[in-house]
Write a protein that holds these residues in place. Sequence first.
Motif, PDB file in Angstrom:
ATOM      1  N   LEU A  91      86.651  -1.471  70.443  1.00  0.00           N
ATOM      2  CA  LEU A  91      85.496  -0.601  70.259  1.00  0.00           C
ATOM      3  C   LEU A  91      85.009  -0.084  71.609  1.00  0.00           C
ATOM      4  O   LEU A  91      84.951  -0.827  72.586  1.00  0.00           O
ATOM      5  N   TYR A 102      75.797   3.169  71.739  1.00  0.00           N
ATOM      6  CA  TYR A 102      76.259   3.796  70.503  1.00  0.00           C
ATOM      7  C   TYR A 102      77.779   3.667  70.441  1.00  0.00           C
ATOM      8  O   TYR A 102      78.472   4.045  71.370  1.00  0.00           O
ATOM      9  N   PHE A 103      78.250   3.142  69.315  1.00  0.00           N
ATOM     10  CA  PHE A 103      79.653   2.784  69.187  1.00  0.00           C
ATOM     11  C   PHE A 103      80.495   3.884  68.548  1.00  0.00           C
ATOM     12  O   PHE A 103      80.029   4.629  67.678  1.00  0.00           O
ATOM     13  N   GLY A 104      81.744   3.940  68.975  1.00  0.00           N
ATOM     14  CA  GLY A 104      82.732   4.760  68.306  1.00  0.00           C
ATOM     15  C   GLY A 104      83.304   4.031  67.105  1.00  0.00           C
ATOM     16  O   GLY A 104      82.958   2.868  66.850  1.00  0.00           O
ATOM     17  N   PRO A 105      84.211   4.671  66.371  1.00  0.00           N
ATOM     18  CA  PRO A 105      84.770   4.084  65.148  1.00  0.00           C
ATOM     19  C   PRO A 105      85.795   2.986  65.406  1.00  0.00           C
ATOM     20  O   PRO A 105      86.147   2.256  64.492  1.00  0.00           O
TER      21      PRO A 105
ATOM     22  N   TYR B  36      72.014  -4.593  65.499  1.00  0.00           N
ATOM     23  CA  TYR B  36      73.032  -3.680  65.017  1.00  0.00           C
ATOM     24  C   TYR B  36      73.437  -4.105  63.612  1.00  0.00           C
ATOM     25  O   TYR B  36      73.500  -5.291  63.296  1.00  0.00           O
ATOM     26  N   SER B  43      82.225   0.319  62.520  1.00  0.00           N
ATOM     27  CA  SER B  43      81.727  -0.081  63.828  1.00  0.00           C
ATOM     28  C   SER B  43      80.225  -0.368  63.768  1.00  0.00           C
ATOM     29  O   SER B  43      79.543   0.069  62.840  1.00  0.00           O
ATOM     30  N   PRO B  44      79.691  -1.116  64.731  1.00  0.00           N
ATOM     31  CA  PRO B  44      78.258  -1.438  64.721  1.00  0.00           C
ATOM     32  C   PRO B  44      77.392  -0.196  64.881  1.00  0.00           C
ATOM     33  O   PRO B  44      77.740   0.737  65.599  1.00  0.00           O
TER      34      PRO B  44
END
Lengths: 112, 111
Positions: A91, A102-105, B36, B43-44
């Motif tokens: 991730l 903020y996370f990617g997929p 989260y 994903s989180p």
Amino acid sequence: GAGVSQSPSNKVTEKGKDVELRCDPISGHTALYWYRQSLGQGLEFLIYFQGNSAPDKSGLPSDRFSAERTGGSVSTLTIQRTQQEDSAVYLCASSLDVYEQYFGPGTRLTVT
Amino acid sequence: QKEVEQNSGPLSVPEGAIASLNCTYSDRGSQSFFWYRQYSGKSPELIMFIYSNGDKEDGRFTAQLNKASQYVSLLIRDSQPSDSATYLCAVFSGNTGKLIFGQGTTLQVKP
């Protein structure tokens, strides 16, 4: 606006091969993070970038792992001579400051 | 002792009830605290953050922070089946400059 993107979404590779995972952060975000999440586990910190430099590489599991970031934007995580224990979801996250990430997929890596 | 600890669950609550998710942390220098939500295979997603002692409310979510007890919690009011997910607590440590994640608590909201 556009979020964090990662490619490929899935990668199956043979043991011993090298792989490259790519992350495109949110435009304008200066900080970029890589994490690894194994099945049913929490997030394992790998490395983070502030701009193009990596102040903290302590999470990289071995010298087979490396990462770079160019132009303060795209980052690549490279795993050399992959092993089965490298199988996980990788991730990427970005943030404007060091706090709200903020996370990617994610990229699901499977080493056979 | 883990840096950030959460009960892995699963925590099961009926629809409409209040779900209470708890997290403790070891680093007294921690400054910022995040919750989260992670759906299975996804994903989180950041849902709440809190920096100061006390409560912070956002819709059905309330984050509570007690720095003296090194404890942060997330309350979800009027729980819905769509709230069923794993909730990750994350703590930013000023000492290490890292965001440290707990293992997550799995919440199941039953209709």
